[in-house]
Scaffold this motif. Structure first.
Motif, PDB file in Angstrom:
ATOM      1  N   SER A  59      34.707  34.623  -3.649  1.00  0.00           N
ATOM      2  CA  SER A  59      33.283  34.799  -3.396  1.00  0.00           C
ATOM      3  C   SER A  59      32.700  35.705  -4.485  1.00  0.00           C
ATOM      4  O   SER A  59      33.283  36.747  -4.797  1.00  0.00           O
ATOM      5  CB  SER A  59      33.081  35.421  -2.019  1.00  0.00           C
ATOM      6  N   PRO A  60      31.579  35.353  -5.154  1.00  0.00           N
ATOM      7  CA  PRO A  60      30.745  34.207  -4.809  1.00  0.00           C
ATOM      8  C   PRO A  60      31.282  32.892  -5.362  1.00  0.00           C
ATOM      9  O   PRO A  60      31.842  32.850  -6.459  1.00  0.00           O
ATOM     10  CB  PRO A  60      29.408  34.558  -5.464  1.00  0.00           C
ATOM     11  N   LEU A  61      31.090  31.832  -4.587  1.00  0.00           N
ATOM     12  CA  LEU A  61      31.414  30.490  -5.054  1.00  0.00           C
ATOM     13  C   LEU A  61      30.269  29.974  -5.912  1.00  0.00           C
ATOM     14  O   LEU A  61      29.095  30.180  -5.593  1.00  0.00           O
ATOM     15  CB  LEU A  61      31.633  29.554  -3.864  1.00  0.00           C
ATOM     16  N   ARG A  62      30.618  29.274  -6.984  1.00  0.00           N
ATOM     17  CA  ARG A  62      29.609  28.797  -7.923  1.00  0.00           C
ATOM     18  C   ARG A  62      29.646  27.277  -8.025  1.00  0.00           C
ATOM     19  O   ARG A  62      30.472  26.618  -7.400  1.00  0.00           O
ATOM     20  CB  ARG A  62      29.825  29.447  -9.295  1.00  0.00           C
ATOM     21  N   HIS A  63      28.708  26.756  -8.811  1.00  0.00           N
ATOM     22  CA  HIS A  63      28.578  25.315  -8.993  1.00  0.00           C
ATOM     23  C   HIS A  63      29.928  24.695  -9.333  1.00  0.00           C
ATOM     24  O   HIS A  63      30.658  25.187 -10.176  1.00  0.00           O
ATOM     25  CB  HIS A  63      27.574  25.057 -10.127  1.00  0.00           C
ATOM     26  N   THR A  76      24.427  29.881  -6.784  1.00  0.00           N
ATOM     27  CA  THR A  76      23.982  28.836  -7.696  1.00  0.00           C
ATOM     28  C   THR A  76      22.842  29.387  -8.537  1.00  0.00           C
ATOM     29  O   THR A  76      22.083  30.245  -8.100  1.00  0.00           O
ATOM     30  CB  THR A  76      23.499  27.590  -6.933  1.00  0.00           C
ATOM     31  N   ARG A  77      22.731  28.897  -9.761  1.00  0.00           N
ATOM     32  CA  ARG A  77      21.662  29.366 -10.638  1.00  0.00           C
ATOM     33  C   ARG A  77      20.311  28.888 -10.113  1.00  0.00           C
ATOM     34  O   ARG A  77      20.178  27.766  -9.646  1.00  0.00           O
ATOM     35  CB  ARG A  77      21.861  28.834 -12.063  1.00  0.00           C
ATOM     36  N   SER A  78      19.307  29.754 -10.222  1.00  0.00           N
ATOM     37  CA  SER A  78      17.956  29.343  -9.850  1.00  0.00           C
ATOM     38  C   SER A  78      17.340  28.639 -11.058  1.00  0.00           C
ATOM     39  O   SER A  78      16.990  29.274 -12.048  1.00  0.00           O
ATOM     40  CB  SER A  78      17.123  30.561  -9.454  1.00  0.00           C
ATOM     41  N   ALA A  79      17.265  27.331 -10.997  1.00  0.00           N
ATOM     42  CA  ALA A  79      16.789  26.544 -12.126  1.00  0.00           C
ATOM     43  C   ALA A  79      15.264  26.562 -12.182  1.00  0.00           C
ATOM     44  O   ALA A  79      14.588  26.606 -11.153  1.00  0.00           O
ATOM     45  CB  ALA A  79      17.301  25.109 -12.010  1.00  0.00           C
TER      46      ALA A  79
END
Length: 388
Positions: A137-141, A217-220
């Motif tokens: 943690s944190p888990l990513r894309h 996750t990235r904030s796109a």
């Protein structure tokens, strides 16, 4: 889907139920692959029914299939959780490529076996394991999680369904891509498979029986920030330089079309270039950005080359996403005053090959300025100290 199966090792993996079995597969890309595929690893139970054992990105998510070029050989290792209480025995394995929703595509290929040497009772409560092994943690894309629970547990219904994992803050759901039921000594085991996608809401999730797990996750963004000059340079088929801002020590100056005012800087100063790249489609390779200050001979006098946005590789950009990228360039202290050009482009590190460029209307063409065939060309005017 343009992928050939070449084999697996070891031929037989001996493991106790509840532990992880390491399986390595070898693939070769035979054609361009437009999509990101997941891999399903399945086993045949005693009745010959194929059951899902593992669902994950190849290579731990570090090399998605759309980045595989024809002829690439890919060594793909998976740490596969063997369901607790799976009966002792030998289980044939097969491998099936799946779409982003986990649904099979193409024909399965078989190879290697799983030998379960010991089976204890079903777990008294649900357990979770991160995918790939070693993730935390944190888990990513492209990472994920699997949860196993006895059917009698509150999280596993009579139909074998398991509820989505919820965020404590607002109740948003992270639904599993697939659910499988496994035979087990003393009952049945239900297993749910989760994969982080660009659409997975970031935040804290509470898996059954586990502590909080953070998904990051990235904030796109999908629009060019305000205050940037419009661009329009098209690099290859899938990337556009949609905007930019050039800054000197004295502030920001507009760099617009042909003949417009250029930024003014002094020798020894650091100028900054902000770039807004837009992905027009999925991008099959990782590109490095180059920013070169050059004179009439196109020899770099100052430069800054880097993976965009501190390591956010082009491989991971979603179609329509706008990625803002910053590059500082320190001018030589002995740089003579005069007019210079700033070249901006993209290349692959492996071979140095630059992407071709189609400039927007009003900007130099390759016939006029050869450098513009592979770079956006901006203007910089250097003045003596004390001048502006």
């Amino acid at each position: 889907p343009g992928i050939a199966y070449l084999g697996c090792v070891p031929a037989v993996t001996s493991v106790a139920a509840g532990d992880a079995a390491e399986i390595t597969l070898l693939w070769r890309a035979t054609a361009p692959i437009a999509e990101e595929h997941l891999l399903r690893i399945e086993y045949a139970d005693a009745a010959g029914r194929w059951r899902l054992l593992h669902l994950a990105q190849p290579v731990g998510g570090r090399w998605p299939t759309r980045a595989w070029d024809p002829g690439d050989y890919v060594q793909d290792t998976h740490a596969v959780l063997v369901p607790p209480a799976l009966p002792v025995g030998a289980y044939p394995l097969r491998y099936v490529w799946a779409d982003g929703e986990g649904q099979p595509i193409g024909a399965p290929v078989s190879g290697c076996r799983l030998h379960v040497t010991h089976a204890g009772p079903p777990p008294p409560q649900p357990i979770a394991r991160y995918i790939p092994a070693g993730a935390a943690s944190p888990l990513r894309h492209r990472q994920g999680m699997t949860i196993v629970a006895p059917r009698a547990a509150p999280q596993a219904t009579a139909e074998g369904a398991m509820p989505a994992v919820l965020t404590p803050e607002d109740g948003r759901e992270w639904a599993p891509l697939a659910i499988e039921t496994h035979p087990a000594t003393g009952g049945e085991i239900v297993q749910a498979f989760y994969v982080v996608t660009p659409n997975t809401p970031p935040g804290l999730y509470r898996p059954p029986g586990e502590q909080l797990v953070r998904v990051a996750t990235r904030s796109a963004r999908f629009v060019v920030p305000e205050g940037m000059e419009p661009g329009g340079w098209r690099f290859g088929d899938a990337i556009t330089l949609a905007g930019y801002r050039l800054e000197g020590a004295g502030g920001t100056s507009a760099v617009a079309g042909r003949g417009a005012p250029a930024i003014v800087a002094h020798p020894g100063e650091t100028i900054g270039l902000s770039l807004a790249w837009r992905a027009e489609d999925w991008i099959a390779r990782s590109y490095t950005v180059f920013t070169h200050l050059v004179g009439a001979d196109d020899v770099p006098l100052a430069q800054h080359d880097a993976i965009p946005r501190e390591g956010y590789a082009t491989l991971f950009w979603a179609p329509g996403e706008v990625v803002v990228d910053y590059h500082p360039l320190t001018l030589p202290a002995d740089l003579p005053p005069g007019d210079y050009r700033l070249l901006v482009g993209l290349y692959t590190r492996a071979d140095g090959e630059r992407l071709p460029v189609q400039p927007p209307d009003g900007w130099p063409t390759p016939e006029e300025t050869p450098a513009s065939a592979t770079a956006a060309v901006l203007a910089v005017h250097i003045v003596n100290e004390g001048e502006r």
